[in-house]
Design a protein around this motif. Structure first.
Motif, PDB file in Angstrom:
ATOM      1  N   LEU A  98       0.839  -1.205   0.000  1.00 49.11           N
ATOM      2  CA  LEU A  98       0.000   0.000   0.000  1.00 49.11           C
ATOM      3  C   LEU A  98       0.870   1.249   0.000  1.00 49.11           C
ATOM      4  N   GLU A 133       3.071   0.821  -3.569  1.00 45.03           N
ATOM      5  CA  GLU A 133       2.377   0.742  -4.851  1.00 45.03           C
ATOM      6  C   GLU A 133       1.021   1.445  -4.862  1.00 45.03           C
ATOM      7  N   GLY A 134       0.527   1.787  -3.673  1.00 46.69           N
ATOM      8  CA  GLY A 134      -0.735   2.504  -3.592  1.00 46.69           C
ATOM      9  C   GLY A 134      -1.960   1.627  -3.397  1.00 46.69           C
ATOM     10  N   PHE A 135      -1.756   0.319  -3.229  1.00 46.63           N
ATOM     11  CA  PHE A 135      -2.890  -0.574  -3.010  1.00 46.63           C
ATOM     12  C   PHE A 135      -2.458  -1.836  -2.267  1.00 46.63           C
ATOM     13  N   SER A 175     -12.359   1.588   1.838  1.00 45.81           N
ATOM     14  CA  SER A 175     -11.445   2.046   0.785  1.00 45.81           C
ATOM     15  C   SER A 175     -11.924   1.481  -0.545  1.00 45.81           C
ATOM     16  N   GLN A 176     -11.484   2.103  -1.619  1.00 46.02           N
ATOM     17  CA  GLN A 176     -11.930   1.717  -2.953  1.00 46.02           C
ATOM     18  C   GLN A 176     -11.355   0.364  -3.372  1.00 46.02           C
ATOM     19  N   ASP A 222      -7.781  -4.884 -11.169  1.00 44.43           N
ATOM     20  CA  ASP A 222      -6.762  -4.447 -12.123  1.00 44.43           C
ATOM     21  C   ASP A 222      -6.199  -5.638 -12.889  1.00 44.43           C
ATOM     22  N   HIS A 235      -7.719  -5.201  -5.935  1.00 46.07           N
ATOM     23  CA  HIS A 235      -6.790  -4.372  -5.168  1.00 46.07           C
ATOM     24  C   HIS A 235      -7.588  -3.382  -4.328  1.00 46.07           C
ATOM     25  N   TYR A 277      -7.476   0.132  -2.617  1.00 43.69           N
ATOM     26  CA  TYR A 277      -6.738   1.390  -2.718  1.00 43.69           C
ATOM     27  C   TYR A 277      -6.944   2.222  -1.451  1.00 43.69           C
ATOM     28  N   GLY A 278      -6.283   1.805  -0.392  1.00 40.65           N
ATOM     29  CA  GLY A 278      -6.357   2.482   0.893  1.00 40.65           C
ATOM     30  C   GLY A 278      -6.268   1.451   1.998  1.00 40.65           C
TER      31      GLY A 278
END
Length: 99
Positions: free
Chosen positions: A27, A30-32, A67-68, A72, A83, A85-86
């Motif tokens: 997270l 890579e952001g997730f 979180s979203q 992907d 994934h 995202y948060g």
């Protein structure tokens, strides 16, 4: 009730319970948070966790996520993966299983 899965260590899960939410190393980098569908778990375990111990599998109810969630495409595996995202809110985790 759609569910997805995440593999982590018992120590990382215990840290999350103390903080009140779960954040993986991915997270931050890579952001997730990487997750899987049930059919993908054996391959994920083989590719990324072979020989590792102290592993647990989180079962996550997607409807409870704060979180979203985005599915992907992975060119390397040629498959779509869920994934988050948060941070993962702990009340979305409906089962914790030792692997």
């Amino acid at each position: 009730m759609p569910v997805i899965y995440h593999i982590t260590t018992a120590s990382e899960w215990n840290d999350a319970k103390e903080k009140g939410f779960y954040e993986s190393k991915a997270l931050k980098e890579e952001g997730f948070i990487h997750c899987s569908e049930e059919r993908q778990i054996p391959d994920v375990l083989n590719r990324y966790y072979s020989g590792k111990t102290d592993l647990i599998q989180l079962t996550i109810q997607t409807e409870k996520l704060t979180s979203q969630l985005i599915y992907d495409w992975s060119n390397a595996i040629e498959d779509t993966f869920p994934h988050i995202y948060g941070p993962l809110n702990l009340d979305a985790v409906i089962n914790v299983e030792n692997l």
